[in-house]
Design a protein around this motif. Structure first.
Motif: not given
Length: 389
Positions: A168-170, A239, A262, A314-315, A318-319, A323-324
């Protein structure tokens, strides 16, 4: 006297603020369980004020009307959090309804008092109970129940925290911080309530004069949620990165606002070029294979299909997109539904049948996700597209 007036003001204001949060959760967020939670907490505080200031002489039929609800608000918060953290929006099941059995039993038990007693009898019964300084076993019971749900809820939050480093994202921290604040408030409420219930029963003191502190714990939970929402200018249910689809006719990359720093990827070996390349590989794979139409598609499966480690996927999401995994996949699913509607699929299929063909396996989650991404319901989108053509 000044301090008591201050506590009274805080409690009265928390009732109003709780109702506002309830309306916001129901109207703006469509989160019925959370709306009922805030509403029930507000009503519990209101009844305390009614009892403490003897307003019950004017409103005798409200005496003890909050008692069944005391067994309700902790299950409401727990079920809301469980549904929020679910990958799909679950339906309310028979097993979920069992959480409210204690409240139902209490309602049945106290119904004769509600419906068959006069106003004078209710006032006399209430005053007699506190004059005799009886041990409030009902209070001990519901506080014990809240303690149980606090443990269950904290376990849910803890499990979600452990997943932050994986999928999941932050942005999910917005959810977690508010829920942790509410559970801290409930923990204070339980500890203070049980301590006073036992201590005051032993010392035979009057209960109500000490209960400011107990109900202030609930009030501070409402204030904490309000302040956190105001500070972050967003809700605990959404979100912070909203997808904006640029065109209707083709799948496009969502435009998002990146979160600042991040830091969890600070030591990653992936540079910007690597992330762009992986993201292009993901998008090409989804476009050519339409793997997003598989409702059971998971991060591990996509990782295996494109031969890229799951944590790298995921990275990148996210970056680069903020989004996840599931938010990203749902972008493609929603866009596919929109294309099908524009092509006239609704003329021989239902909306949910179209959604099912595009990867959704729950009607409620389809409607929720479609509106979250596009800002309108599927039917509203269909009506507009039909009018334009």
């Amino acid at each position: 006297m000044v301090s008591q007036n201050l506590w009274t003001f805080l409690l009265e204001y928390s009732v109003i603020q709780g109702v506002i949060l309830s309306i916001w959760a129901f109207v703006k967020q469509r989160k019925t369980l959370l709306a009922l939670f805030f509403l029930q907490v507000s009503y519990v505080i209101f009844i305390f004020l009614l009892e403490h200031f003897r307003w019950y002489h004017s409103l005798p039929h409200l005496i003890w009307t909050h008692v069944p609800g005391l067994f309700v608000f902790s299950p409401l918060l727990y079920l809301h959090i469980r549904r929020t953290f679910a990958q799909r929006s679950p339906r309310f099941t028979f097993w979920d309804s069992l959480h409210f059995v204690p409240a139902l039993l209490m309602f049945v038990y106290i119904s004769p008092f509600y419906f068959f007693q006069s106003a004078s009898y209710k006032i006399a019964a209430f005053e007699h109970f506190y004059a005799d300084k009886n041990i409030d076993y009902v209070q001990i019971g519901y506080l014990s129940q809240i303690a149980l749900y606090v443990v269950l809820g904290r376990v849910l939050v803890w499990k979600k925290l452990t997943k932050l480093n994986n999928e999941d994202s932050h942005s999910i921290n917005i959810h977690l911080n508010i829920y942790r604040g509410l559970y801290q408030s409930l923990t204070m409420y339980v500890v203070l309530g049980l301590t006073l219930a036992i201590t005051l029963a032993v010392t035979q003191n009057n209960w109500l004069s000490y209960y400011y502190f107990v109900y202030l714990a609930l009030a501070f939970g409402i204030f904490a949620a309000t302040i956190y929402l105001f500070y972050h200018h967003q809700s605990p249910l959404q979100e912070p990165h909203q997808i904006q689809v640029e065109t209707i006719s083709s799948l496009t990359k969502p435009t998002v606002t990146m979160p600042s720093g991040l830091v969890k990827y600070a030591n990653s070996a992936l540079n910007l070029a690597d992330r762009k390349a992986i993201l292009h590989q993901i998008e090409t794979h989804l476009t050519t294979t339409q793997a997003y139409k598989n409702p059971q598609l998971k991060l591990a499966q996509l990782s295996e299909q494109i031969q890229v480690p799951a944590h790298h996927i995921s990275q990148c999401l996210n970056q680069e997109l903020g989004k996840n995994f599931f938010e990203f996949i749902n972008t493609y699913r929603v866009e596919a539904v929109k294309q099908q509607l524009l092509l006239g699929a609704h003329q021989h299929l239902t909306l949910f049948a179209i959604a099912s063909n595009c990867g959704f396996n729950s009607q409620s989650s389809f409607y929720r996700i479609f509106k979250k991404i596009t800002g309108e319901t599927p039917r509203s989108f269909l009506e507009k597209s039909t009018t334009n053509h």
